[in-house]
Design an enzyme around this catalytic site. Sequence first.
Site, PDB file in Angstrom:
ATOM      1  N   HIS A 151       0.837  -1.209   0.000  1.00 41.65           N
ATOM      2  CA  HIS A 151       0.000   0.000   0.000  1.00 41.65           C
ATOM      3  C   HIS A 151       0.875   1.263   0.000  1.00 41.65           C
ATOM      4  O   HIS A 151       0.655   2.174  -0.808  1.00 41.65           O
ATOM      5  CB  HIS A 151      -0.930  -0.024   1.223  1.00 41.65           C
ATOM      6  CG  HIS A 151      -1.768   1.202   1.398  1.00 41.65           C
ATOM      7  ND1 HIS A 151      -3.140   1.181   1.318  1.00 41.65           N
ATOM      8  CD2 HIS A 151      -1.432   2.499   1.635  1.00 41.65           C
ATOM      9  CE1 HIS A 151      -3.600   2.407   1.491  1.00 41.65           C
ATOM     10  NE2 HIS A 151      -2.595   3.232   1.691  1.00 41.65           N
ATOM     11  N   GLU A 152       1.852   1.292   0.914  1.00 40.44           N
ATOM     12  CA  GLU A 152       2.676   2.502   1.036  1.00 40.44           C
ATOM     13  C   GLU A 152       3.541   2.719  -0.209  1.00 40.44           C
ATOM     14  O   GLU A 152       3.665   3.851  -0.697  1.00 40.44           O
ATOM     15  CB  GLU A 152       3.549   2.447   2.294  1.00 40.44           C
ATOM     16  CG  GLU A 152       2.777   2.424   3.607  1.00 40.44           C
ATOM     17  CD  GLU A 152       1.711   3.489   3.722  1.00 40.44           C
ATOM     18  OE1 GLU A 152       1.890   4.590   3.153  1.00 40.44           O
ATOM     19  OE2 GLU A 152       0.680   3.219   4.364  1.00 40.44           O
ATOM     20  N   HIS A 155       1.971   4.350  -3.184  1.00 40.92           N
ATOM     21  CA  HIS A 155       1.885   5.824  -3.163  1.00 40.92           C
ATOM     22  C   HIS A 155       3.047   6.451  -3.932  1.00 40.92           C
ATOM     23  O   HIS A 155       2.907   7.542  -4.500  1.00 40.92           O
ATOM     24  CB  HIS A 155       1.916   6.344  -1.722  1.00 40.92           C
ATOM     25  CG  HIS A 155       0.596   6.284  -1.004  1.00 40.92           C
ATOM     26  ND1 HIS A 155      -0.491   7.028  -1.394  1.00 40.92           N
ATOM     27  CD2 HIS A 155       0.194   5.594   0.089  1.00 40.92           C
ATOM     28  CE1 HIS A 155      -1.503   6.793  -0.568  1.00 40.92           C
ATOM     29  NE2 HIS A 155      -1.125   5.922   0.349  1.00 40.92           N
TER      30      HIS A 155
HETATM   31 NI    NI Z   1      -2.358   5.293   1.921  1.00 42.64          NI
END
Ligand code: NI
Length: 186
Positions: A151-152, A155
């Site tokens: 998830h990170e 980004h």
């Molecule tokens: Ni996030």
Amino acid sequence: MAIRPVLRMGDARLSQVAEMVSDFANGELQQLLVDMRDTMKSLDGAGLAAPQIGVGLRVVIFGVPQPDQQAEAPQNSRYPDAMGVPETVLINPVVTPLDDKMDTGWEGCLSVPGLRGLVPRHSTVRYQGYDEFGGLIDRTVSGFHARVVQHECDHLDGILYTMRIRDMRNFGYSDVLFPDTPVQDE
Ligand code: NI
């Protein structure tokens, strides 16, 4: 200490590809990490990527207290069932899936407050990168830890979890999806 505003979905800066960090002996990098930690803690987050505070560098932080630390550190109320994930600073990360197995799980994001979506992620990944002192990190992880890393790091490539939801019926407001579980707004 500086708590920075977190950009929300729709801000063009969240869609950009972040740049590699080239200078680790840089006071600006250390200040960025202080601000990221302060911001993440103030919002009870499990992770934060630099682009979320408007800094286009390949830097993420994440961490959820281990179960045996939770007597001292308050449990992360946004992810009460999460297994502990070590507090990690990860710079210039490379994430490599180790097989084709995927898990689906609910995710939220500080840039998409109040919402949750069901997202497929690789079950097991290897991630490599650098800590804030330029030391090498090389870990193989699975489960929630693997989910947070993916998830990170998404980004950093301008990808929000909402873009990975396969069935939009599994996307909605936290308090509607989980009415019996009080979920703190991000
Ligand atoms: Ni996030």
